[in-house]
Structures are given as C-alpha cells and as structure tokens.
Design a protein around this motif. Structure first.
Motif, mmCIF file in Angstrom:
data_model
loop_
_atom_site.group_PDB
_atom_site.id
_atom_site.type_symbol
_atom_site.label_atom_id
_atom_site.label_comp_id
_atom_site.label_asym_id
_atom_site.label_seq_id
_atom_site.Cartn_x
_atom_site.Cartn_y
_atom_site.Cartn_z
ATOM 1 N N VAL A 109 80.708 86.268 9.574
ATOM 2 C CA VAL A 109 79.299 86.305 9.996
ATOM 3 C C VAL A 109 78.695 84.946 9.675
ATOM 4 O O VAL A 109 78.693 84.516 8.523
ATOM 5 N N ARG A 110 78.188 84.251 10.697
ATOM 6 C CA ARG A 110 77.608 82.919 10.517
ATOM 7 C C ARG A 110 76.092 82.920 10.492
ATOM 8 O O ARG A 110 75.487 82.088 9.832
ATOM 9 N N ARG A 111 75.458 83.819 11.261
ATOM 10 C CA ARG A 111 73.995 83.823 11.309
ATOM 11 C C ARG A 111 73.527 85.201 11.717
ATOM 12 O O ARG A 111 74.140 85.847 12.568
ATOM 13 N N ILE A 112 72.419 85.620 11.103
ATOM 14 C CA ILE A 112 71.781 86.881 11.468
ATOM 15 C C ILE A 112 70.346 86.563 11.843
ATOM 16 O O ILE A 112 69.584 86.051 11.021
ATOM 17 N N GLY A 113 69.994 86.830 13.085
ATOM 18 C CA GLY A 113 68.625 86.637 13.540
ATOM 19 C C GLY A 113 67.878 87.962 13.509
ATOM 20 O O GLY A 113 68.365 88.958 12.972
ATOM 21 N N ARG A 114 66.711 87.989 14.101
ATOM 22 C CA ARG A 114 65.939 89.233 14.156
ATOM 23 C C ARG A 114 66.751 90.328 14.827
ATOM 24 O O ARG A 114 66.892 91.419 14.296
ATOM 25 N N SER A 115 67.325 90.017 15.981
ATOM 26 C CA SER A 115 68.124 90.997 16.711
ATOM 27 C C SER A 115 69.509 90.465 17.057
ATOM 28 O O SER A 115 70.345 91.218 17.554
ATOM 29 N N SER A 116 69.769 89.196 16.783
ATOM 30 C CA SER A 116 71.061 88.609 17.148
ATOM 31 C C SER A 116 71.973 88.494 15.930
ATOM 32 O O SER A 116 71.530 88.547 14.779
ATOM 33 N N LEU A 117 73.254 88.327 16.232
ATOM 34 C CA LEU A 117 74.275 88.179 15.205
ATOM 35 C C LEU A 117 75.313 87.206 15.740
ATOM 36 O O LEU A 117 75.854 87.419 16.833
ATOM 37 N N ASP A 118 75.575 86.129 14.989
ATOM 38 C CA ASP A 118 76.587 85.157 15.381
ATOM 39 C C ASP A 118 77.837 85.378 14.546
ATOM 40 O O ASP A 118 77.786 85.330 13.310
ATOM 41 N N LEU A 119 78.933 85.599 15.252
ATOM 42 C CA LEU A 119 80.231 85.828 14.623
ATOM 43 C C LEU A 119 81.183 84.715 15.009
ATOM 44 O O LEU A 119 81.116 84.182 16.120
ATOM 45 N N GLU A 120 82.072 84.367 14.096
ATOM 46 C CA GLU A 120 83.174 83.456 14.401
ATOM 47 C C GLU A 120 84.467 84.227 14.203
ATOM 48 O O GLU A 120 84.629 84.950 13.212
ATOM 49 N N HIS A 121 85.363 84.040 15.153
ATOM 50 C CA HIS A 121 86.653 84.718 15.134
ATOM 51 C C HIS A 121 87.765 83.673 15.086
ATOM 52 O O HIS A 121 87.688 82.662 15.775
ATOM 53 N N GLU A 122 88.773 83.958 14.291
ATOM 54 C CA GLU A 122 89.989 83.149 14.307
ATOM 55 C C GLU A 122 91.153 84.110 14.456
ATOM 56 O O GLU A 122 91.246 85.107 13.725
ATOM 57 N N VAL A 123 92.015 83.808 15.419
ATOM 58 C CA VAL A 123 93.161 84.666 15.698
ATOM 59 C C VAL A 123 94.423 83.829 15.542
ATOM 60 O O VAL A 123 94.557 82.767 16.159
#
Length: 143
Positions: free
Chosen positions: A80-94
């Motif tokens: 989890v990189r950032r949590i906004g009011r309604s947004s969520l930024d995720l980073e994935h590594e596979v």
C-alpha cells in the motif's frame, strides 16, 4: 508490510508456446488483491453483498520485465503506497524463482454499488489499510 501470495502459472494462463498470456496475469492479480482484502478481514463477498462497496480499478500501469512460463510459481507482493479519501494506490511485484517478471501500480476507488459514486473509505477499512501503508522514501525521485 507487504502482503505476499503464491499462485501457479497454469497451462490455461499461457499462449501456445508456454509463455504467460498477459491478460491472464491481470486475472490472477485480481484474485490476489481479493485475497489481500480478505486477509484484512474484508472479503469481497461481504463488501459487495452486505456493505455495497465496490473497488473498481481506475488506473493500472504494468511493466513486463521477463517472461513467465507454464509451471512457474508466481510470487506476488502487494504494498500500500497511498490512501486517499476514496482512492487506494497499490504496488505489485510478481516474481518467479527470485526473478522479477512484472510490476504494476494500481489505483482502486471505493464506490457505492447503489449510486456508483466514489465514497470515503469506511473507518474500519481505512484503519486496516493504514496499518499496511508503506511510506515512500523522501529521497526517492519517484515519490
């Protein structure tokens, strides 16, 4: 604190040459993200049916580094990189066998399934997500 999960790359996820078909990667990613929310105590079935919360992806940027092959054990890590009011930024590594295959940056937005409008993350979900929030290094130019 990254969420980690492992999934096999199956025959049906690959093209005729045995190399991963990229839309299959995205389908697997959705399942891993669903498992991440379940690990926080928020199974999507409950969010959708009882709480009427959806989480559509509004942005997805994937970078494919190396091919994956039928039979690989895919290792997923979600941060989890950032949590906004309604947004969520995720980073994935596979990765597979310690080699990065692809990465992705994803933004999801909490929405009401009744109005199809964004909504603020409910306090209980926000608290669980904040527990997993990883701060970006202030010296990182990508921050």
């Amino acid at each position: 604190m990254a969420f980690k999960a492992t999934r096999p790359l199956r025959f049906g996820d690959c093209d005729p040459s045995g190399i991963a078909y990229f839309p299959s990667y995205l389908n697997i990613l959705v399942g891993v993200t669903e498992d991440y929310f379940a690990s926080l105590g928020f199974p999507w079935k409950t969010l959708i049916e009882q709480r009427r919360i959806g989480m559509p992806t509004v942005r997805l940027d994937a970078t494919f580094v190396s091919p994956g092959f039928q039979g690989d054990e895919l290792e997923f890590a979600i941060v989890v990189r950032r949590i906004g009011r309604s947004s969520l930024d995720l980073e994935h590594e596979v990765s597979a066998a310690g080699k990065v295959l692809w990465t992705a940056r994803q933004r999801v937005v909490a929405t009401s399934l009744d109005t199809h409008q964004s909504l603020a993350w409910p306090d209980d979900i926000r608290a669980a997500l904040e527990h997993h929030l990883e701060k970006t290094d202030a010296h990182d130019p990508a921050a």
